[in-house]
Design an enzyme around this catalytic site. Structure first.
Site, PDB file in Angstrom:
ATOM      1  N   ARG A 146      36.208  35.377  45.905  1.00  0.00           N
ATOM      2  CA  ARG A 146      36.415  33.923  46.137  1.00  0.00           C
ATOM      3  C   ARG A 146      35.572  33.025  45.770  1.00  0.00           C
ATOM      4  NH1 ARG A 146      34.967  37.418  50.083  1.00  0.00           N
ATOM      5  NH2 ARG A 146      33.138  36.579  50.564  1.00  0.00           N
TER       6      ARG A 146
ATOM      7  N   HIS B 287      39.119  42.302  37.586  1.00  0.00           N
ATOM      8  CA  HIS B 287      40.152  41.767  38.400  1.00  0.00           C
ATOM      9  C   HIS B 287      39.340  40.514  38.518  1.00  0.00           C
ATOM     10  CE1 HIS B 287      42.835  40.294  41.521  1.00  0.00           C
ATOM     11  NE2 HIS B 287      43.532  41.140  41.356  1.00  0.00           N
TER      12      HIS B 287
ATOM     13  N   TYR C 125      40.342  36.181  43.010  1.00  0.00           N
ATOM     14  CA  TYR C 125      42.107  35.688  43.506  1.00  0.00           C
ATOM     15  C   TYR C 125      41.634  34.526  44.249  1.00  0.00           C
ATOM     16  CZ  TYR C 125      40.004  37.922  47.980  1.00  0.00           C
ATOM     17  OH  TYR C 125      38.913  38.132  48.902  1.00  0.00           O
TER      18      TYR C 125
ATOM     19  N   HIS D  84      45.554  36.898  38.833  1.00  0.00           N
ATOM     20  CA  HIS D  84      47.201  36.754  39.427  1.00  0.00           C
ATOM     21  C   HIS D  84      47.061  34.418  38.469  1.00  0.00           C
ATOM     22  CE1 HIS D  84      45.847  38.415  43.921  1.00  0.00           C
ATOM     23  NE2 HIS D  84      45.656  39.313  42.387  1.00  0.00           N
TER      24      HIS D  84
ATOM     25  N   GLU E 132      49.393  39.611  36.151  1.00  0.00           N
ATOM     26  CA  GLU E 132      49.967  40.229  38.033  1.00  0.00           C
ATOM     27  C   GLU E 132      51.392  40.159  38.100  1.00  0.00           C
ATOM     28  OE1 GLU E 132      46.650  41.559  40.414  1.00  0.00           O
ATOM     29  OE2 GLU E 132      48.144  42.365  41.907  1.00  0.00           O
TER      30      GLU E 132
ATOM     31  N   ASP F 209      51.981  45.546  39.678  1.00  0.00           N
ATOM     32  CA  ASP F 209      51.234  45.478  41.664  1.00  0.00           C
ATOM     33  C   ASP F 209      53.105  46.392  42.154  1.00  0.00           C
ATOM     34  OD1 ASP F 209      51.341  44.725  43.961  1.00  0.00           O
ATOM     35  OD2 ASP F 209      49.017  44.241  43.556  1.00  0.00           O
TER      36      ASP F 209
ATOM     37  N   HIS G 197      53.736  44.102  45.746  1.00  0.00           N
ATOM     38  CA  HIS G 197      54.204  42.927  44.785  1.00  0.00           C
ATOM     39  C   HIS G 197      55.417  43.105  44.603  1.00  0.00           C
ATOM     40  CE1 HIS G 197      49.798  41.601  44.362  1.00  0.00           C
ATOM     41  NE2 HIS G 197      49.632  41.632  45.197  1.00  0.00           N
TER      42      HIS G 197
ATOM     43  N   HIS H  72      49.236  48.388  39.554  1.00  0.00           N
ATOM     44  CA  HIS H  72      47.832  48.586  40.969  1.00  0.00           C
ATOM     45  C   HIS H  72      48.992  49.320  41.708  1.00  0.00           C
ATOM     46  CE1 HIS H  72      46.092  44.683  40.483  1.00  0.00           C
ATOM     47  NE2 HIS H  72      45.257  45.915  40.337  1.00  0.00           N
TER      48      HIS H  72
ATOM     49  N   ASP I  95      53.584  40.513  50.498  1.00  0.00           N
ATOM     50  CA  ASP I  95      52.155  40.340  49.822  1.00  0.00           C
ATOM     51  C   ASP I  95      50.855  40.751  50.901  1.00  0.00           C
ATOM     52  OD1 ASP I  95      50.268  41.757  48.277  1.00  0.00           O
ATOM     53  OD2 ASP I  95      49.155  39.257  47.718  1.00  0.00           O
TER      54      ASP I  95
ATOM     55  N   HIS J 172      49.300  44.679  51.572  1.00  0.00           N
ATOM     56  CA  HIS J 172      49.259  45.856  50.640  1.00  0.00           C
ATOM     57  C   HIS J 172      48.884  47.025  51.754  1.00  0.00           C
ATOM     58  CE1 HIS J 172      47.194  44.671  47.163  1.00  0.00           C
ATOM     59  NE2 HIS J 172      48.343  43.893  47.393  1.00  0.00           N
TER      60      HIS J 172
ATOM     61  N   GLU K 268      44.775  49.708  45.554  1.00  0.00           N
ATOM     62  CA  GLU K 268      44.047  48.240  46.719  1.00  0.00           C
ATOM     63  C   GLU K 268      44.162  48.340  47.976  1.00  0.00           C
ATOM     64  OE1 GLU K 268      46.344  45.460  43.754  1.00  0.00           O
ATOM     65  OE2 GLU K 268      44.015  44.596  42.858  1.00  0.00           O
TER      66      GLU K 268
HETATM   67 ZN    ZN Z   1      48.773  42.192  46.279  1.00  0.00          ZN
HETATM   68 FE    FE Z   2      47.170  43.692  42.800  1.00  0.00          FE
HETATM   69 FE    FE Z   3      45.312  41.252  42.699  1.00  0.00          FE
END
Ligand code: ZN
Ligand code: FE
Ligand code: FE
Length: 277
Positions: free
Chosen positions: A37, A67, A70, A107, A142, A176, A179, A211, A224, A226, A256
């Site tokens: 975050r 990563h 996000y 991202h 990504e 991904d 995604h 991913h 999105d 997962h 993920e």
């Molecule tokens: Zn995702």
């Molecule tokens: Fe991902």
């Molecule tokens: Fe990601």
């Protein structure tokens, strides 16, 4: 040959991450460069890093796929949010050099109503500010599901960013599976067609990492969410095809999926058992 791992908590440092990866049966892993975050990153502990590097060498780890948080948005409308994205990336990339030659995935961002063209310009501008000719890290964009105003919902949008970046050799793409499925690329019924499309638009040599996630939602849903491997709309057969695809060998594959450690260990073992050769 393919490397398989999951996300691992970075809270106890690099050596701990390496040991945890081994415990899960992994030979690569992903970690957040700081609290996902946002917020401040921990100071680097060089002794810890060198113990990790020795461990990674000893166990022939593949490239790591760090990563970015996000919440980072390189194409926010507000200037201070874009500045935070630039400063975060700059600082993360400086820290990535302690573990040379790995991947830093992010991202691309959400244009929040400014339009994808404006978003693409802003993302490329930040990349042109933070990438350094001497860096050994490759920065990955990504592929995104296209929820809300996400930029990077198509291979064409990613290519529009890449072509604006001056230090192209420092860039790549992280593919991904959840995604791209949610974005409307049919990796279940036409994996070869999707990879051909990727090759034509971006170039498969730029597909650096995967991913591996199943999706809770149907094809082209732009959601999105997962799902565990084999439990979603993509399914195990497609995932088996992906990890065995001759054009995708040598890449790090990162889970993920919504799991605890035991679940990840199981999925890593499962994917390794499905990989022939
Ligand atoms: Zn995702
Ligand atoms: Fe991902
Ligand atoms: Fe990601």
């Amino acid at each position: 040959m393919i490397y398989i791992g999951s996300h691992i908590s970075a809270s106890k440092g690099y050596e701990a991450m390496g040991r945890q990866a081994l415990k899960l049966g992994a030979d690569t892993f992903a970690f957040f460069t700081r609290n996902p975050r946002g917020g401040k990153a921990k100071a680097m502990d060089e002794a810890d890093v060198s113990r990790f590097l020795a461990l990674a060498e000893e166990h022939s780890f593949g490239k790591l796929v760090a990563h970015a948080p996000y919440t980072m948005n390189a194409c926010a409308a507000k200037e201070d949010i874009r500045r935070f994205a630039r400063e975060t990336m700059e600082d993360d990339l400086a820290r990535m050099e302690y573990t040379p030659g790995n991947y830093y995935n992010f991202h691309p961002g959400s244009h929040v109503g400014q339009g994808s063209e404006a978003g693409i310009e802003m993302i490329a501008e930040i990349l042109n500010e933070v990438l350094k000719p001497e860096q050994t890290t490759t920065v990955l964009l990504e592929t995104m599901a296209g929820k809300g105003s996400e930029v990077g919902r198509s291979f064409e949008e990613l290519q529009e960013i890449l072509k604006r970046v001056k230090l192209k050799e420092k860039m790549g793409v992280c593919f991904d599976t959840c995604h791209v499925w949610d974005a409307g690329y049919d990796i279940v019924n036409d994996l070869d067609g999707v990879l051909d499309k990727f090759d034509t638009v971006i170039g498969l040599e730029n597909l650096k990492a995967i991913h591996m996630n199943d999706s809770m939602n149907p094809f082209a849903s732009h959601k999105d969410r997962h799902e565990k491997i084999g439990r979603g709309q993509i399914g195990l057969e497609a995932m088996k095809q992906i990890i065995n695809h001759p054009k995708l060998q040598g890449r790090p594959v990162i889970l993920e999926t919504p799991n605890d450690d035991a679940g990840w260990a199981e999925e890593i073992a499962l994917l390794k058992s499905l990989h022939s050769g």
